[in-house]
Write an enzyme that holds these catalytic residues in place. Structure first.
Site, PDB file in Angstrom:
ATOM      1  N   ASP A   1      33.824  25.299  83.643  1.00 54.62           N
ATOM      2  CA  ASP A   1      33.654  23.848  84.096  1.00 54.62           C
ATOM      3  C   ASP A   1      32.610  23.268  82.939  1.00 54.62           C
ATOM      4  O   ASP A   1      31.640  24.266  82.305  1.00 54.62           O
ATOM      5  CB  ASP A   1      32.859  24.267  85.422  1.00 54.62           C
ATOM      6  CG  ASP A   1      32.344  22.876  85.873  1.00 54.62           C
ATOM      7  OD1 ASP A   1      33.219  22.064  86.122  1.00 54.62           O
ATOM      8  OD2 ASP A   1      31.203  22.581  85.923  1.00 54.62           O
TER       9      ASP A   1
ATOM     10  N   GLU B   1      37.418  23.189  80.318  1.00 56.12           N
ATOM     11  CA  GLU B   1      37.283  21.840  80.389  1.00 56.12           C
ATOM     12  C   GLU B   1      36.067  21.127  79.595  1.00 56.12           C
ATOM     13  O   GLU B   1      34.874  21.313  79.755  1.00 56.12           O
ATOM     14  CB  GLU B   1      36.539  21.788  81.924  1.00 56.12           C
ATOM     15  CG  GLU B   1      36.747  20.361  82.343  1.00 56.12           C
ATOM     16  CD  GLU B   1      35.473  19.705  83.419  1.00 56.12           C
ATOM     17  OE1 GLU B   1      35.889  18.976  84.034  1.00 56.12           O
ATOM     18  OE2 GLU B   1      34.744  20.409  83.278  1.00 56.12           O
TER      19      GLU B   1
END
Ligand code: NOJ
Length: 575
Positions: free
Chosen positions: A215, A279
């Protein structure tokens, strides 16, 4: 832990994998409390196997106060009791592996929950203490420290700083949070933080997890030296504002890449090596820093989330992604949706340039959604992506052709964006509504009689039961495409084929051709055997908004011989 949790096999499996994203709270609810859970996922492994995916990626299922849908983690090495137990996760991994499906879990390293034991300890400890040094605390400005240390914003708006209250009730230091106040940013200069995440990666790898989705991978380390630069862009840090020399104080810093080099050593210490996908919200030519074989290995490419409907635009993005990946030993990734964006069947059904947030604020009434066009284009682009070399990431429900649930009532909204933006941005709940497994019943087979976000009546017609075995349904098209792709996708070669201006045409090995018609008129197809089409064909013509896979049996000419992406990735000129 059950035995045989480890899946051996080709260490390069990830390069061309189809990975299915499960948003656990909204996938399947095994105990009827309205919240999807781990046993729910296990109960649907047969469905995933039947769909034909190579791997699942589970969004966070860790203990969390749910200030940001689970991306506020209070314990990285446990399971939220509402979602299950570690034993449940072990059984889910084993069930996936028995069917040959690999498992990715989500790692959220930029920030924890404010309920993480470390942050609670930090609040109880004095400024300058080792407990506070795991996060980013600073004195405020102004006479009594009442002004935040600088103007840095939160992605969810407005400010990225929150002031603490000392144990005696007086106002204290401020802490940095690039997302919600309930998500304090870690201090990655602190070796304790580095070690703890290495421990987390080993913890899940030891349990048999095959890969990790990282993330906000471009954040983590920050340059907190003063004077602070001013980032006055409000609630978002635009990609364009990230310089390409690694000099941004918050993002894409070289020190962050070093952290991933350390993780790579851990990944490679397993057999087969664990894999990861970043990401990383950085410009496309910086993605390779995260996707290199010395760091995370692969990186999401979000360019297709807002590509205009044009063969040239798609070709340009595909060509540059392929050449970037090839040049750095990675493989491209393709995705049209995830839990953060308006579902693509909806995006494709709205007029070009629609402001999606404004559209959500009208409950999806203005402009009107053209569902037929939306799902038609969604199917066409999905098939096209599945014909490309690289990994395709699918988001749960897209195989049903689900649209965004745009008319969720304000009182149902859970996304922190809604409150933090003072009701100016509706947020991401519309793509997180629990799946419909049955065509009727109070939660359409998601659980028993409730679901944590309300499902609209039209979910029934798009449910799994309504499409299962129905020729021409979106679900059956996905199943066919995934099955056929397995037998067709032998190599990573691709060659562009000159075609009509509105048709994106490329060939792969063994005469496998993909043609996608972005125009508004049907076009003639080359001679060959039709393998699959995204919508019914009209004789020898390819209708608008349709993809077809054809096996062309003639000798390849010099013009369309199969080439490596690195040989020729430049977009063709418009005619
Ligand atoms: C990206 C995640 O996909 C999103 O859902 C989350 O809100 C932010 N990172 C913060 O963790």
């Amino acid at each position: 832990m059950p035995e045989s949790v480890f899946l051996a096999g080709d260490p390069d499996w990830w390069r061309n994998a189809v990975v299915y994203q499960v948003y656990p709270r909204s996938f399947a609810d095994s105990n009827g409390d309205g919240l999807g859970d781990i046993r729910g996922v296990t109960s649907r492994v047969d469905y995933l196997a039947n769909l034909g995916v190579d791997a699942v990626w589970l969004s966070p299922f860790y203990p969390s106060p749910l200030a940001d849908g689970g991306y506020d983690v209070s314990d990285y090495r446990d399971v939220d009791p509402r979602l299950g137990t570690l034993d449940d996760v072990d059984r889910m991994i084993a069930a996936c592996h028995e069917q040959g499906i690999r498992v990715f879990v989500d790692i959220v390293p930029n920030h924890s929950s404010d309920q993480h034991a470390w942050f609670r300890a930090a609040l109880l400890s004095p400024p300058g203490s080792p407990e506070r040094a795991r996060y980013i605390f600073r004195e405020g400005r102004g006479e009594s420290g009442e002004i935040p240390p600088n103007n840095w914003a939160s992605h969810f708006g407005p400010t990225g700083w929150t002031r603490t209250t000392n144990p005696d009730g007086t106002p204290g230091e401020w802490y940095l949070h690039l997302f919600a106040p309930e998500q304090p940013d870690f201090n990655w200069d602190n070796p304790e933080v580095v070690e703890d995440f290495q421990k987390t990666i080993r913890f899940w790898s030891d349990r048999g997890v095959d890969g990790f989705r990282i993330d906000v991978a471009h954040a983590l380390t920050k340059d907190m030296s003063e004077p602070y630069p001013s980032y006055p862009t409000g609630a978002s840090y635009e990609l364009e504002s990230i310089p390409s020399d690694g000099s941004h104080h918050l993002f894409d810093r070289d020190e962050t890449i070093e952290i991933y080099r350390g993780w790579r050593q851990i990944f490679n210490s397993y057999d087969p090596p664990r894999v990861a996908v970043a990401e990383a919200g950085v410009p496309i030519d910086r993605l390779n820093r995260y996707a290199s074989s010395e760091t995370l290995g692969q990186s999401f490419n979000f360019a297709l989330f807002n590509t205009p409907w044009s063969a040239q635009e798609y070709q340009s993005i595909i060509a540059s992604s392929l050449s970037q990946a090839t040049a750095h030993g990675s493989s491209s990734t393709w995705a049209l949706s995830n839990h953060d964006v308006v579902r693509h069947a909806t995006r494709f059904g709205l007029p070009e340039g629609t402001d999606l947030n404004q559209w959500l604020l009208t409950d999806g009434t203005k402009p009107e959604l053209n569902r037929e066009l939306g799902v038609g284009r969604a199917r066409a682009v999905t098939m096209m992506l599945l014909a490309l070399p690289g990994s395709t990431y699918l988001y749960q429900g897209e195989e049903l052709g689900l649209f965004e649930v745009a008319d969720l009532p304000a009182q149902a909204l859970q996304d922190p964006i809604w409150e933090r933006s003072e009701h100016v941005r509706k947020g991401r709940d519309g793509c997180r509504v629990p799946l419909a497994w049955k065509s009727d019943g109070s939660s359409f087979g998601f659980g028993s009689d409730c679901s944590h976000l309300p499902q609209p009546a039209w979910f029934g017609a798009l449910s799994v039961a309504s499409q299962d075995g129905v020729a021409g349904s979106t679900l059956e098209m996905y199943r066919d495409a995934l099955r056929l792709r397995k037998s067709l996708n032998h190599s990573e070669h691709l060659a562009w084929v000159d075609s009509s201006r509105d048709v994106l045409h490329f060939s792969r090995a063994d005469g496998w051709h993909n043609l996608t018609n972005f125009g508004s008129e049907a076009v003639a197809m080359p001679a060959g055997d039709v393998i699959l089409s995204s919508s019914p064909l009209a004789g020898k013509e390819l209708p608008a908004n349709t993809t077809v896979w054809i096996r062309v049996r003639r000798q390849a000419s010099a013009k369309d011989r199969v080439r490596l992406p690195s040989e020729d990735c430049s977009p063709r000129a418009s005619k």
